[in-house]
Design an enzyme around this catalytic site. Structure first.
Site, PDB file in Angstrom:
ATOM      1  N   ASP A  20     102.213 -35.727   6.553  1.00  0.00           N
ATOM      2  CA  ASP A  20     101.687 -36.416   5.254  1.00  0.00           C
ATOM      3  C   ASP A  20     102.394 -36.259   3.962  1.00  0.00           C
ATOM      4  OD1 ASP A  20      99.593 -36.918   3.368  1.00  0.00           O
ATOM      5  OD2 ASP A  20      98.031 -35.739   4.160  1.00  0.00           O
ATOM      6  N   GLU A  46     101.698 -40.202   7.217  1.00  0.00           N
ATOM      7  CA  GLU A  46     100.334 -40.318   6.571  1.00  0.00           C
ATOM      8  C   GLU A  46     100.715 -40.626   4.928  1.00  0.00           C
ATOM      9  OE1 GLU A  46      96.304 -38.082   5.397  1.00  0.00           O
ATOM     10  OE2 GLU A  46      97.321 -37.653   7.278  1.00  0.00           O
ATOM     11  N   GLU A  72      92.608 -43.099   3.081  1.00  0.00           N
ATOM     12  CA  GLU A  72      91.767 -41.914   2.833  1.00  0.00           C
ATOM     13  C   GLU A  72      91.507 -42.261   1.314  1.00  0.00           C
ATOM     14  OE1 GLU A  72      93.421 -37.816   1.778  1.00  0.00           O
ATOM     15  OE2 GLU A  72      94.494 -38.320   3.323  1.00  0.00           O
ATOM     16  N   HIS A 122      88.679 -39.367   7.753  1.00  0.00           N
ATOM     17  CA  HIS A 122      89.616 -38.477   7.046  1.00  0.00           C
ATOM     18  C   HIS A 122      88.702 -37.330   6.991  1.00  0.00           C
ATOM     19  CE1 HIS A 122      90.699 -36.423   3.177  1.00  0.00           C
ATOM     20  NE2 HIS A 122      91.715 -36.445   3.684  1.00  0.00           N
ATOM     21  N   GLU A 145      89.776 -35.620  12.387  1.00  0.00           N
ATOM     22  CA  GLU A 145      90.673 -34.951  11.966  1.00  0.00           C
ATOM     23  C   GLU A 145      89.842 -33.772  10.997  1.00  0.00           C
ATOM     24  OE1 GLU A 145      93.796 -35.299   8.048  1.00  0.00           O
ATOM     25  OE2 GLU A 145      92.099 -36.805   7.985  1.00  0.00           O
TER      26      GLU A 145
END
Length: 194
Positions: A20, A46, A72, A122, A145
């Protein structure tokens, strides 16, 4: 790339690695990092750039050859349609809290299904995400997640905490989302620990 290589060597080839960037890179840097990561077979990279850089997402996706995850910070099905039309992501990470709840998430899931893009809700709120996943095919929503710190704090006042056990979070059996409030914690809310 030392960290990426070390992680892959440590966990082996059978464990997914997801990275991420927290919207912190620009397109050239993301492309360079993605190309370097590619040999370690990440499940995805991400949010490499800011969410409104849809063309950048598509460019990174084409140039790196690794899956790109995002969404997200997208809030409407119309925004997701733009992202999907641009071929900006391989994995959609719509957030049940931020998109308007379960009803809107179901519409986003249907849209993503039409584009053959999986949705990994998310991880801010585990209970809505669990119900959304349970309502979809595993091809549409294959995984939950679970953000350890955030999910724990969001369940602070709950009697039952929903946590992964052996990689699985059980679906609640109580009515609604499965929330039962802990009256003692509510009365002693000065003990709240974020």
């Amino acid at each position: 790339m030392t960290l990426v290589r070390l992680l892959r060597e440590t966990v082996g080839d059978d464990i997914d690695l997801m990275f991420d960037a927290w919207l912190g890179w620009d397109v050239p840097f993301a492309i360079e990092m993605g190309r370097r990561m590619a040999e370690y077979s990440p499940r995805w990279l991400e949010e490499p750039v800011a969410p409104d850089r849809i063309g950048g997402y598509a460019e990174i996706r084409r140039a790196t050859g690794i899956p790109i995850a995002g969404g997200e910070h997208e809030y409407t099905r119309w925004g997701f349609k733009v992202l999907l039309d641009a071929e900006g992501v391989d994995v959609v990470q719509a957030d049940p809290d931020w998109t308007g709840g379960i009803s809107e998430m179901l519409k986003i899931c249907a849209l993503c299904s039409a584009y053959e893009r999986p949705v990994f809700p998310h991880g801010h709120s585990v209970l809505p995400a669990l119900h959304i996943i349970a309502s979809q095919s595993p091809a549409v929503c294959p995984m939950l997640e679970y953000l350890v710190i955030h999910n724990e704090s969001k369940q602070w006042f709950h009697k039952i905490k929903y946590r992964p056990e052996n990689g699985i979070v059980a679906l609640p059996t109580a009515p609604g989302l499965g929330i039962e409030l802990d009256e003692e914690r509510i009365k002693a809310r000065e003990d709240l620990r974020w």
